[in-house]
Design an enzyme around this catalytic site. Structure first.
Site, short mmCIF file in Angstrom:
data_model
loop_
_atom_site.label_atom_id
_atom_site.label_comp_id
_atom_site.label_asym_id
_atom_site.label_seq_id
_atom_site.Cartn_x
_atom_site.Cartn_y
_atom_site.Cartn_z
N ASP A 1 4.53 21.99 -10.17
CA ASP A 1 3.49 23.77 -11.23
C ASP A 1 4.14 24.16 -9.90
OD1 ASP A 1 2.92 21.56 -12.22
OD2 ASP A 1 0.50 21.84 -12.57
N GLU B 1 -4.46 12.81 -3.99
CA GLU B 1 -3.73 13.85 -5.41
C GLU B 1 -2.29 12.88 -4.82
OE1 GLU B 1 -3.46 17.29 -8.23
OE2 GLU B 1 -5.41 17.09 -6.83
#
Length: 433
Positions: free
Chosen positions: A170, A397
């Site tokens: 992203d 993450e």
């Protein structure tokens, strides 16, 4: 230690299961994400092959009539404002008439065919009994046809992403140049739910987020039309196209398994690989770069996306790419997971979303590619390094590839899934047990 790691990974996947699909993490990510579910299925196949099949079937149950597989399938049991942009942002045009499910209008990288084939191979008998491939194969084929048709915006046989979120990477520095042309919406016009779960230093800036919202709103307001003229951001991404090529090879294997014709998939895989190398590979750098479809210029930032074509089975530049991967920019074999951005870059940030941290899903793709190209020693070293990183940081993450510090959400599903898949392979050996 290995048994404890596997037990913790299984516990995370069970805790994050939501009646047919798995959330990426509790808190920030309360819905189903497209490429997350594909990576999650890879780990679930070691826990329950049926559950792994259901993970993918659930996602494709929200497939659009035009073939696209949406980036997010919203969980109706979760408040609409729990995540931004949520279902209210996307409007009525994203509700699927056959199921009533509400989705986003964007997509994510096509890792699904590769995951589906690996899930089938984990338990071919149960897969055949449930008709898993026979039901999923036509949906996967339609998904790839959408990308190959509607998303070839540059006319070069390569797929374009029309939003940074579609790349999966992203906040990558690769997108800075085309994003600089986008006028952001004002921060006061939206509420960033992500900053309630992670520090601002780990997430995209308000300026970047304002541009993301602008692009998403423009795509929504244009009726999700795919055209270069209406897409201010249009980038031919090496990771997306490499996964599509590898996915076509997986579809060829599926076609043979169910008695369909594999030849069209093999032709498409070959054509995609040829275009990928001809258009996005720089032999002087030994690396693939994204390309702006508007300007036809390469976006010369060294990112993990430039190494992702290692996942392509017949890639002709493997050795050159590995030389770059082992060099100073990525230090494959020394740091783990593989950093998302050039370690030598002046703007490298080890803790900020996709601007330096190592991620376990992209690490898995490179590991899988190394195994496929028979670089067992490199694959085994990467496998051991990723598991060591999880032992230190936990199931985070993403992690700082230099310090090993964990960042982003905790108990992250694809980190747990990658761990289970890596644990199924012997230590210091890239070959399957």
């Amino acid at each position: 230690m290995t048994d404890d790691l596997a037990r913790r990974a299984r516990r995370i996947l069970l805790a994050n299961w939501r009646r047919g699909f798995t959330v990426p993490a509790q808190g920030l990510y309360p819905h189903q994400w497209s490429w997350d579910s594909a990576f999650i299925a890879l780990g679930l196949r070691h826990l329950s092959p049926v559950r792994a099949q259901r993970e993918l079937e659930s996602l494709f149950g929200a497939q659009w009539a035009d073939g696209r597989v949406p980036q997010i399938v919203f969980n109706p049991a979760v408040p609409a404002d729990a995540y931004f942009p949520g279902p209210d942002f996307w409007g009525p045009g994203v509700r699927q008439p056959s199921t009533g499910l509400v989705t986003s209008g964007l997509v994510q990288p096509p890792v699904h065919a590769l995951a589906a084939w690996e899930v089938h191979r984990a338990d071919p008998v149960t897969s055949a009994r449930r008709g898993f491939l026979r039901r999923l194969y036509p949906r996967l084929r339609l998904w790839h046809e959408y990308l190959l048709g509607r998303r070839d915006l540059g006319g070069d046989g390569l797929v374009c992403v029309i939003h940074p979120w579609e790349s999966g990477l992203d906040n990558s520095p690769s997108w800075d140049e085309p994003l600089s042309r986008i006028t952001p919406v004002a921060p006061a016009t939206f509420v960033r739910r992500d900053l309630g779960h992670a520090g601002a230093g780990e997430r995209p800036t308000d300026l970047d987020y304002g541009r993301y919202v602008r692009l998403a709103a423009d795509y929504r307001d244009a009726g999700f039309a795919d055209a270069l003229a209406s897409s201010a951001f249009a980038v031919e991404d090496p990771l997306t196209n490499a996964l599509l090529s590898a996915g076509e090879t997986a579809l060829a294997a599926m076609a043979e398994e169910i008695g369909a014709d594999p030849a069209p998939h093999r032709r498409r895989a070959g054509a995609l690989t040829d275009s990928l190398v001809a258009e996005l590979y720089d032999p002087g750098e030994g690396l693939f770069f994204a390309r702006d479809a508007h300007t036809k210029t390469l976006l010369r930032r060294r990112t993990v996306g430039g190494l992702a074509p290692l996942v392509v089975p017949d890639l002709p530049v493997v050795e050159e790419l590995l030389k770059t991967a082992r060099g100073e920019h990525f230090r494959l074999g020394e740091v783990s997971p593989v950093p998302s951005y050039d370690l030598t870059a002046a703007d490298f940030e080890g803790a900020r979303y996709w601007r330096g941290p190592g991620w376990f899903n992209t690490g898995w793709l490179i590991w899988h590619g190394l195994r496929g190209h028979r670089h067992e020693d490199l694959a085994g070293g990467l496998r051991d390094g990723m598991l060591a990183a999880i032992r230190v940081a936990g199931f985070r993450e993403y992690v700082d590839p230099i310090t090993g510090a964990g960042h982003g959400s905790d108990d992250f599903s694809w980190t747990a899934s990658v761990a289970l898949d890596l644990l199924a392979v012997p230590a210091a050996d890239g070959r399957a047990a």
